[in-house]
Design an enzyme around this catalytic site. Structure first.
Site, PDB file in Angstrom:
ATOM      1  N   CYS A  64       0.827  -1.211   0.000  1.00  0.00           N
ATOM      2  CA  CYS A  64       0.000   0.000   0.000  1.00  0.00           C
ATOM      3  C   CYS A  64       0.863   1.263   0.000  1.00  0.00           C
ATOM      4  CB  CYS A  64      -0.914   0.014   1.218  1.00  0.00           C
ATOM      5  SG  CYS A  64      -1.946   1.487   1.344  1.00  0.00           S
ATOM      6  N   CYS A  70      -0.764   6.228   6.956  1.00  0.00           N
ATOM      7  CA  CYS A  70      -2.089   5.832   7.422  1.00  0.00           C
ATOM      8  C   CYS A  70      -1.941   5.041   8.714  1.00  0.00           C
ATOM      9  CB  CYS A  70      -2.757   4.979   6.348  1.00  0.00           C
ATOM     10  SG  CYS A  70      -4.204   4.072   6.905  1.00  0.00           S
ATOM     11  N   CYS A  73      -3.108  -1.103   9.175  1.00  0.00           N
ATOM     12  CA  CYS A  73      -2.244  -2.052   8.452  1.00  0.00           C
ATOM     13  C   CYS A  73      -0.790  -1.985   8.903  1.00  0.00           C
ATOM     14  CB  CYS A  73      -2.353  -1.826   6.952  1.00  0.00           C
ATOM     15  SG  CYS A  73      -4.029  -2.023   6.309  1.00  0.00           S
ATOM     16  N   GLN A 254     -19.535  -8.088  11.160  1.00  0.00           N
ATOM     17  CA  GLN A 254     -18.219  -8.623  10.875  1.00  0.00           C
ATOM     18  C   GLN A 254     -17.672  -7.895   9.647  1.00  0.00           C
ATOM     19  OE1 GLN A 254     -16.807 -10.529  12.972  1.00  0.00           O
ATOM     20  NE2 GLN A 254     -18.515 -11.405  14.124  1.00  0.00           N
ATOM     21  N   PHE A 282     -24.822 -11.789  22.977  1.00  0.00           N
ATOM     22  CA  PHE A 282     -24.177 -10.752  22.162  1.00  0.00           C
ATOM     23  C   PHE A 282     -24.473 -11.044  20.691  1.00  0.00           C
ATOM     24  CE2 PHE A 282     -21.567 -11.555  25.928  1.00  0.00           C
ATOM     25  CZ  PHE A 282     -21.521 -10.305  26.535  1.00  0.00           C
ATOM     26  N   CYS A 374     -12.691 -11.679  19.197  1.00  0.00           N
ATOM     27  CA  CYS A 374     -11.710 -10.950  18.385  1.00  0.00           C
ATOM     28  C   CYS A 374     -10.521 -10.491  19.235  1.00  0.00           C
ATOM     29  CB  CYS A 374     -12.372  -9.746  17.711  1.00  0.00           C
ATOM     30  SG  CYS A 374     -13.038  -8.524  18.874  1.00  0.00           S
TER      31      CYS A 374
END
Length: 416
Positions: A64, A70, A73, A254, A282, A374
């Site tokens: 990228c 940014c 990532c 998601q 949840f 997560c």
């Protein structure tokens, strides 16, 4: 500002390089790799990479052009093998920290780029241009982008037109957040502005034309006082399994439909076929409740009333055996007595985990729990509590839906 040399010892849980100088002072440096010799500089009590003196052989060229400016990532400079190893070690460290043992960890399933269906972009009008994109790492400096490798094509195609319309919509120095979700009906777009500035008729007409021109499903404008549903051409919906549910641009989902499908398959492939009474804790908009309704009756618990209302409506329209309950599972977990009525329980808590609810599950007679998380740290903490309650893990399935970030999704079945 201070400059010094350092050797990177490891990557921490944020994906940052960890180093310690000869005085014992520890520092974390983004965009580095273990074994690298680097020159670092301090700004506002934080250390940043200035120069790589000796690069790691595991370093690759980031794909990228916005890498390093940014804020996302942070792992694009890792080779594919190092990247997978890091994510697996991230899980192992968390499990070891909480003493979770005797389980099989499957290989990491990596989802590709250009799959992310939802994003929040930030906009600023300067004296001469519109900046639209993400914030720089550890900063409020906005990085202007033309596209993002994570996003689906239809979202990327909107970036240039958005900059054009924002030239008219915003005044100099004004900011705006833009929520975009790609749905089956088209993109659901929400402009969110701080303050109480409303919309004039000419602006409304402009936004309606924009929505029509770019085949949006819906366009909404929100400020601190009220919400304007500017135009709705189609109800924005997505599918969970065989069933549809309405979504909102700023609601939780998601990252991609591919993630939905993979996580659901990992739940269903080992789900006890004889279990007909299920609790989905949840539940959100029904990522798992809707597919599981084919299995049996599902009681769906969620504190997000907007999401729960969408699920209830979907269940009613499609005549599904789903009952919804508005409940804050952090402060008011489902009780031991209520849990006794369920054969299986699905839990997909946010990053902070579900310690209060897990304690109830550990004391209940529930025989089967599916944990989806997560966050490896809170996952390991919660699973350790369940193991103390007599649950056993057969295997753990990691899913990399958060490409080039330190995050990883985990699915596991626990039985007793």
């Amino acid at each position: 500002m201070m400059i010094k040399k350092a050797t990177i010892l490891k990557l921490d849980d944020q994906g940052y390089g960890f180093t310690r100088d000869n005085t014992g002072q520890a520092s974390t440096i983004p965009y580095t790799l273990p074994g690298e010799e680097v020159e670092i500089e301090s700004h506002a009590d934080r250390w940043y990479l200035k120069k790589i003196i000796k690069p790691s052989p595991q370093r690759v060229a980031p794909p990228c052009p916005y890498y390093g400016t940014c804020g996302g990532c942070v792992l694009q400079h890792l080779s594919p093998e190092t990247y997978v190893d890091y994510k697996m070690e991230r899980i192992s460290r968390a499990l070891n920290r909480y003493g979770v043992q005797n389980l099989t960890v499957e290989p990491l399933k990596v989802l590709g780029n250009h799959t992310r269906r939802r994003v929040v972009l930030h906009a600023l009008k300067t004296s001469s241009e519109i900046k639209l994109g993400y914030y720089q790492l550890g900063s409020h400096r906005l990085v202007d982008i033309e596209y993002c490798l994570l996003l689906r094509l239809e979202i990327n195609q909107l970036i240039a037109p958005l900059k054009e319309i924002l030239q008219t919509l915003l005044k100099p120095k004004e900011k705006l957040d833009i929520f975009l979700t790609a749905t089956e009906a088209g993109i659901d777009l929400l402009f969110k502005m701080k303050g109480n500035q409303g919309l004039v008729v000419s602006t409304l007409d402009l936004l309606k034309t924009f929505a029509l021109t770019h085949n949006l499903a819906r366009l909404t404008f929100v400020n601190d006082q009220e919400e304007w549903p500017v135009v709705t051409f189609k109800r924005p919906q997505i599918r969970f399994g065989d069933y549809s549910v309405e979504v909102s641009a700023d609601g939780f989902l998601q990252t991609s439909s591919e993630a939905d499908q993979l996580l659901t398959s990992l739940i269903l492939e080992e789900f006890p076929s004889e279990h007909r009474k299920i609790a989905d804790l949840f539940c959100g908009r029904g990522t798992f409740s809707l597919p599981l309704s084919k299995q049996g009756k599902v009681d769906a618990y969620e504190m997000d009333e907007k999401a729960l209302k969408a699920l209830a409506q979907a269940a009613k329209i499609q005549k599904l055996p789903i009952q919804t309950y508005t409940r804050n599972l952090f402060s008011n977990p489902v009780t031991i007595e209520k849990l006794e009525s369920y054969q299986s329980v699905i839990m997909n808590p946010p990053r902070q985990g579900a310690a209060a609810q897990v304690k109830m599950l550990a004391l209940s007679n529930v025989s089967h729990v599916v944990m989806v998380s997560c966050n490896p740290d809170t996952f390991a903490r919660d699973v350790a509590l369940l193991q103390k309650g007599g649950f056993k893990i057969q295997k753990l399935s990691p899913v990399d839906q958060f490409l080039w970030s330190p995050h990883v999704e985990i699915v596991t079945h626990l039985r007793r």
